[in-house]
Scaffold this motif. Structure first.
Motif, mmCIF file in Angstrom:
data_model
loop_
_atom_site.group_PDB
_atom_site.id
_atom_site.type_symbol
_atom_site.label_atom_id
_atom_site.label_comp_id
_atom_site.label_asym_id
_atom_site.label_seq_id
_atom_site.Cartn_x
_atom_site.Cartn_y
_atom_site.Cartn_z
ATOM 1 N N HIS A 33 0.818 -1.212 0.000
ATOM 2 C CA HIS A 33 0.000 0.000 0.000
ATOM 3 C C HIS A 33 0.857 1.269 0.000
ATOM 4 O O HIS A 33 0.405 2.334 0.423
ATOM 5 N N GLU A 34 2.080 1.166 -0.467
ATOM 6 C CA GLU A 34 3.007 2.304 -0.476
ATOM 7 C C GLU A 34 2.483 3.461 -1.325
ATOM 8 O O GLU A 34 2.763 4.622 -1.045
ATOM 9 N N ALA A 35 1.705 3.160 -2.334
ATOM 10 C CA ALA A 35 1.155 4.208 -3.195
ATOM 11 C C ALA A 35 0.268 5.159 -2.412
ATOM 12 O O ALA A 35 0.227 6.364 -2.692
ATOM 13 N N VAL A 36 -0.424 4.657 -1.410
ATOM 14 C CA VAL A 36 -1.269 5.498 -0.562
ATOM 15 C C VAL A 36 -0.401 6.495 0.207
ATOM 16 O O VAL A 36 -0.725 7.688 0.290
ATOM 17 N N LEU A 37 0.708 6.007 0.755
ATOM 18 C CA LEU A 37 1.621 6.889 1.483
ATOM 19 C C LEU A 37 2.244 7.920 0.547
ATOM 20 O O LEU A 37 2.390 9.094 0.916
ATOM 21 N N ASP A 38 2.596 7.501 -0.669
ATOM 22 C CA ASP A 38 3.162 8.433 -1.645
ATOM 23 C C ASP A 38 2.161 9.521 -2.020
ATOM 24 O O ASP A 38 2.510 10.699 -2.130
ATOM 25 N N ALA A 39 0.897 9.133 -2.210
ATOM 26 C CA ALA A 39 -0.143 10.108 -2.558
ATOM 27 C C ALA A 39 -0.352 11.107 -1.422
ATOM 28 O O ALA A 39 -0.502 12.311 -1.663
ATOM 29 N N MET A 40 -0.346 10.617 -0.190
ATOM 30 C CA MET A 40 -0.511 11.505 0.960
ATOM 31 C C MET A 40 0.664 12.462 1.072
ATOM 32 O O MET A 40 0.483 13.651 1.346
ATOM 33 N N GLN A 41 1.877 11.981 0.859
ATOM 34 C CA GLN A 41 3.052 12.846 0.926
ATOM 35 C C GLN A 41 3.011 13.899 -0.172
ATOM 36 O O GLN A 41 3.344 15.060 0.064
ATOM 37 N N ALA A 42 2.568 13.518 -1.359
ATOM 38 C CA ALA A 42 2.449 14.482 -2.463
ATOM 39 C C ALA A 42 1.424 15.559 -2.111
ATOM 40 O O ALA A 42 1.627 16.744 -2.395
#
Length: 113
Positions: A33-42
């Protein structure tokens, strides 16, 4: 937690290896689920003021609850029981705030209505 691992066997002959890794090969591990963390950081990078609002509204109650709990782990085991324990802590926090804001008598009148 499911982690995906990626690596390439052609790293030793790659022309940009020095810019990528100092090891024999570059290995990358990513959570499923790393994409979720990347989206939140963006999102936070685009709107850094959102973190300030979060600190003002969310972090204080959680800090207070941790202080009340003694900065320790939950006293119960299993997710169902921990959810119940946390719900009781949140209920106590909310009741205490309502007593402070409204006062005890008005709160009791609202509860009885």
């Amino acid at each position: 937690m499911t982690l995906h691992a990626y690596w390439c066997s052609v790293c030793p002959s790659c022309s940009i290896k020095a810019q990528c890794t100092t090891g024999n090969e570059r290995r990358i591990k990513r959570w499923e689920h790393e994409a979720v963390l990347d989206a939140m950081q963006a999102r936070l990078d685009r709107e850094p003021e959102k973190m300030g609002i979060r600190r003002q509204t969310v972090e204080h109650p959680f800090g207070t609850l941790k202080f009340w709990m003694g900065s320790t782990h939950f006293l119960t085991k299993t997710l169902e029981h921990v959810r119940t324990e946390m719900s009781l802590h949140v209920l106590a926090y909310n009741l205490k705030r309502m007593m402070k804001i409204l006062g005890i008598r008005p709160l009791m009148q609202v509860v009885q209505a």
